[in-house]
Design a protein around this motif. Structure first.
Motif, PDB file in Angstrom:
ATOM      1  N   HIS A   1       0.854  -1.191   0.000  1.00 12.39           N
ATOM      2  CA  HIS A   1       0.000   0.000   0.000  1.00 12.39           C
ATOM      3  C   HIS A   1       0.891   1.242   0.000  1.00 12.39           C
ATOM      4  O   HIS A   1       1.879   1.296   0.733  1.00 12.39           O
ATOM      5  N   PRO A   2       0.562   2.253  -0.812  1.00 16.76           N
ATOM      6  CA  PRO A   2       1.407   3.462  -0.867  1.00 16.76           C
ATOM      7  C   PRO A   2       1.628   4.132   0.483  1.00 16.76           C
ATOM      8  O   PRO A   2       2.658   4.794   0.684  1.00 16.76           O
ATOM      9  N   LEU A   3       0.696   3.952   1.425  1.00 20.29           N
ATOM     10  CA  LEU A   3       0.859   4.587   2.731  1.00 20.29           C
ATOM     11  C   LEU A   3       1.937   3.925   3.582  1.00 20.29           C
ATOM     12  O   LEU A   3       2.274   4.428   4.651  1.00 20.29           O
ATOM     13  N   SER A   4       2.492   2.805   3.111  1.00 21.60           N
ATOM     14  CA  SER A   4       3.609   2.176   3.836  1.00 21.60           C
ATOM     15  C   SER A   4       4.947   2.803   3.445  1.00 21.60           C
ATOM     16  O   SER A   4       5.997   2.391   3.945  1.00 21.60           O
ATOM     17  N   TRP A   5       4.884   3.796   2.591  1.00 14.39           N
ATOM     18  CA  TRP A   5       6.082   4.374   1.971  1.00 14.39           C
ATOM     19  C   TRP A   5       6.082   5.880   2.161  1.00 14.39           C
ATOM     20  O   TRP A   5       5.020   6.520   2.132  1.00 14.39           O
ATOM     21  N   ASP A   6       7.267   6.474   2.357  1.00 16.15           N
ATOM     22  CA  ASP A   6       7.376   7.917   2.606  1.00 16.15           C
ATOM     23  C   ASP A   6       7.659   8.657   1.301  1.00 16.15           C
ATOM     24  O   ASP A   6       8.816   8.886   0.926  1.00 16.15           O
ATOM     25  N   ALA A   7       6.595   9.036   0.605  1.00 16.99           N
ATOM     26  CA  ALA A   7       6.732   9.688  -0.696  1.00 16.99           C
ATOM     27  C   ALA A   7       7.433  11.038  -0.593  1.00 16.99           C
ATOM     28  O   ALA A   7       8.216  11.415  -1.472  1.00 16.99           O
ATOM     29  N   ASP A   8       7.152  11.794   0.478  1.00 17.51           N
ATOM     30  CA  ASP A   8       7.742  13.133   0.610  1.00 17.51           C
ATOM     31  C   ASP A   8       9.265  13.069   0.694  1.00 17.51           C
ATOM     32  O   ASP A   8       9.972  13.859   0.051  1.00 17.51           O
ATOM     33  N   VAL A   9       9.777  12.125   1.479  1.00 13.30           N
ATOM     34  CA  VAL A   9      11.230  12.005   1.616  1.00 13.30           C
ATOM     35  C   VAL A   9      11.849  11.510   0.308  1.00 13.30           C
ATOM     36  O   VAL A   9      12.936  11.955  -0.083  1.00 13.30           O
ATOM     37  N   ALA A  10      11.148  10.615  -0.396  1.00 16.17           N
ATOM     38  CA  ALA A  10      11.653  10.118  -1.673  1.00 16.17           C
ATOM     39  C   ALA A  10      11.732  11.244  -2.705  1.00 16.17           C
ATOM     40  O   ALA A  10      12.734  11.367  -3.425  1.00 16.17           O
ATOM     41  N   VAL A  11      10.691  12.064  -2.789  1.00 14.88           N
ATOM     42  CA  VAL A  11      10.696  13.177  -3.737  1.00 14.88           C
ATOM     43  C   VAL A  11      11.793  14.185  -3.387  1.00 14.88           C
ATOM     44  O   VAL A  11      12.482  14.711  -4.271  1.00 14.88           O
TER      45      VAL A  11
ATOM     46  N   VAL B   1      20.616   8.964   1.633  1.00 10.19           N
ATOM     47  CA  VAL B   1      19.513   8.010   1.480  1.00 10.19           C
ATOM     48  C   VAL B   1      19.533   7.048   2.661  1.00 10.19           C
ATOM     49  O   VAL B   1      20.607   6.671   3.147  1.00 10.19           O
ATOM     50  N   PRO B   2      18.361   6.642   3.129  1.00 10.99           N
ATOM     51  CA  PRO B   2      18.337   5.659   4.218  1.00 10.99           C
ATOM     52  C   PRO B   2      18.768   4.288   3.730  1.00 10.99           C
ATOM     53  O   PRO B   2      18.605   3.948   2.562  1.00 10.99           O
ATOM     54  N   VAL B   3      19.341   3.516   4.634  1.00  7.79           N
ATOM     55  CA  VAL B   3      19.631   2.106   4.366  1.00  7.79           C
ATOM     56  C   VAL B   3      18.537   1.312   5.072  1.00  7.79           C
ATOM     57  O   VAL B   3      18.409   1.378   6.298  1.00  7.79           O
ATOM     58  N   TYR B   4      17.733   0.594   4.296  1.00  8.63           N
ATOM     59  CA  TYR B   4      16.550  -0.075   4.853  1.00  8.63           C
ATOM     60  C   TYR B   4      16.709  -1.586   4.784  1.00  8.63           C
ATOM     61  O   TYR B   4      17.054  -2.135   3.746  1.00  8.63           O
ATOM     62  N   ASP B   5      16.435  -2.248   5.900  1.00 12.06           N
ATOM     63  CA  ASP B   5      16.477  -3.705   5.976  1.00 12.06           C
ATOM     64  C   ASP B   5      15.039  -4.213   5.930  1.00 12.06           C
ATOM     65  O   ASP B   5      14.294  -4.084   6.911  1.00 12.06           O
ATOM     66  N   ILE B   6      14.631  -4.783   4.785  1.00  9.43           N
ATOM     67  CA  ILE B   6      13.253  -5.230   4.627  1.00  9.43           C
ATOM     68  C   ILE B   6      12.911  -6.346   5.610  1.00  9.43           C
ATOM     69  O   ILE B   6      11.801  -6.403   6.139  1.00  9.43           O
ATOM     70  N   SER B   7      13.864  -7.230   5.875  1.00  9.91           N
ATOM     71  CA  SER B   7      13.580  -8.344   6.786  1.00  9.91           C
ATOM     72  C   SER B   7      13.282  -7.857   8.199  1.00  9.91           C
ATOM     73  O   SER B   7      12.545  -8.510   8.953  1.00  9.91           O
ATOM     74  N   ARG B   8      13.832  -6.700   8.571  1.00 10.32           N
ATOM     75  CA  ARG B   8      13.616  -6.136   9.910  1.00 10.32           C
ATOM     76  C   ARG B   8      12.608  -4.997   9.901  1.00 10.32           C
ATOM     77  O   ARG B   8      12.248  -4.470  10.949  1.00 10.32           O
ATOM     78  N   SER B   9      12.166  -4.598   8.707  1.00  8.68           N
ATOM     79  CA  SER B   9      11.236  -3.470   8.564  1.00  8.68           C
ATOM     80  C   SER B   9      11.772  -2.243   9.290  1.00  8.68           C
ATOM     81  O   SER B   9      11.052  -1.554  10.026  1.00  8.68           O
ATOM     82  N   ALA B  10      13.060  -1.949   9.065  1.00  8.18           N
ATOM     83  CA  ALA B  10      13.695  -0.862   9.802  1.00  8.18           C
ATOM     84  C   ALA B  10      14.820  -0.233   8.998  1.00  8.18           C
ATOM     85  O   ALA B  10      15.472  -0.895   8.188  1.00  8.18           O
ATOM     86  N   ARG B  11      15.025   1.043   9.250  1.00  9.30           N
ATOM     87  CA  ARG B  11      16.181   1.734   8.696  1.00  9.30           C
ATOM     88  C   ARG B  11      17.371   1.451   9.605  1.00  9.30           C
ATOM     89  O   ARG B  11      17.306   1.646  10.821  1.00  9.30           O
ATOM     90  N   THR B  12      18.446   1.014   8.988  1.00 13.14           N
ATOM     91  CA  THR B  12      19.602   0.595   9.778  1.00 13.14           C
ATOM     92  C   THR B  12      20.782   1.554   9.653  1.00 13.14           C
ATOM     93  O   THR B  12      21.835   1.306  10.231  1.00 13.14           O
TER      94      THR B  12
END
Length: 211
Positions: free
Chosen positions: A61-71, A85-96
């Motif tokens: 769902h688009p609301l799971s994503w931060d469009a403002d920071v991406a733009v 840019v953030p480093v994101y770990d999908i398996s942990r659902s967290a920015r590392t």
């Protein structure tokens, strides 16, 4: 003799269902790549949407994503050639952590991710859009590629991956229709690479001609 500053860079937004081959096409293009999946919200964010009738977070769902920071990252890359840019770990659902993407004076780069279509109009209004593409490969193909990739990378638990995969396979045509309606051109891998090459060579795309 006057020296003119380099022209601002522009972006090709590359979207498509999860498993459609976006990362591969981006890599084959030879252009710098901004991974839009790194702009997911973190797992503890209270604004994360849930799958209807389930306790699962709806990461599609688009609301799971931060469009403002991406733009903001895209416009900064276009203007300066560099952005944190953030480093994101999908398996942990967290920015590392945080990294820096530097494209130097490259006039074009690719921003790829399943939500890229959500920001087509904003990038067009900001004057940074070179093209927007939606990869399509068919529900069965994307189901297989997505499951094998996510399983190999340990992105989520097997039951979660199967539930998500089945749901996405059933709704893939709806997903593609939405992304096309948001301004992305539907295409396969070969056409996507051709349009990326055209944009890289400075040739006008259908997106620009229609703007």
């Amino acid at each position: 003799m006057s020296i003119h500053p380099p022209s601002p860079a522009r972006v090709v937004l590359l979207c498509g269902p999860s498993g459609s081959g976006k990362s591969l096409v981006a890599a084959l293009s030879g252009l710098p790549v901004l991974r839009l999946d790194d702009f997911y919200k973190e797992g503890e964010d209270p604004t994360l949407p849930l799958v209807d009738g389930s306790a699962d977070i709806d990461w599609d769902h688009p609301l799971s994503w931060d469009a403002d920071v991406a733009v903001a990252a895209i416009t900064r890359l276009c203007a300066t050639g560099s952005t944190p840019v953030p480093v994101y770990d999908i398996s942990r659902s967290a920015r590392t952590g945080e990294d820096t993407l530097d494209i130097g004076r490259t006039p074009l780069f690719v921003a790829e991710g399943i939500f890229a279509a959500e920001i087509v109009e904003r990038c067009r209004e900001l004057g940074v859009l070179a093209d927007a593409l939606c990869l399509t490969r068919g529900p069965l193909t994307t189901f297989r590629r997505r499951f094998l990739r996510d399983l190999k990378e340990g992105r989520k638990s097997v039951p979660f991956l199967l539930r998500r995969g089945w749901r996405l396979m059933r709704t893939e045509r709806v997903i593609v229709t939405r992304q096309v309606a948001l301004g992305a051109h539907p295409c396969g891998r070969d056409e996507a690479l051709s349009r990326l090459a055209a944009a890289g060579a400075g040739r006008e795309t259908a997106q620009e001609a229609a703007a």
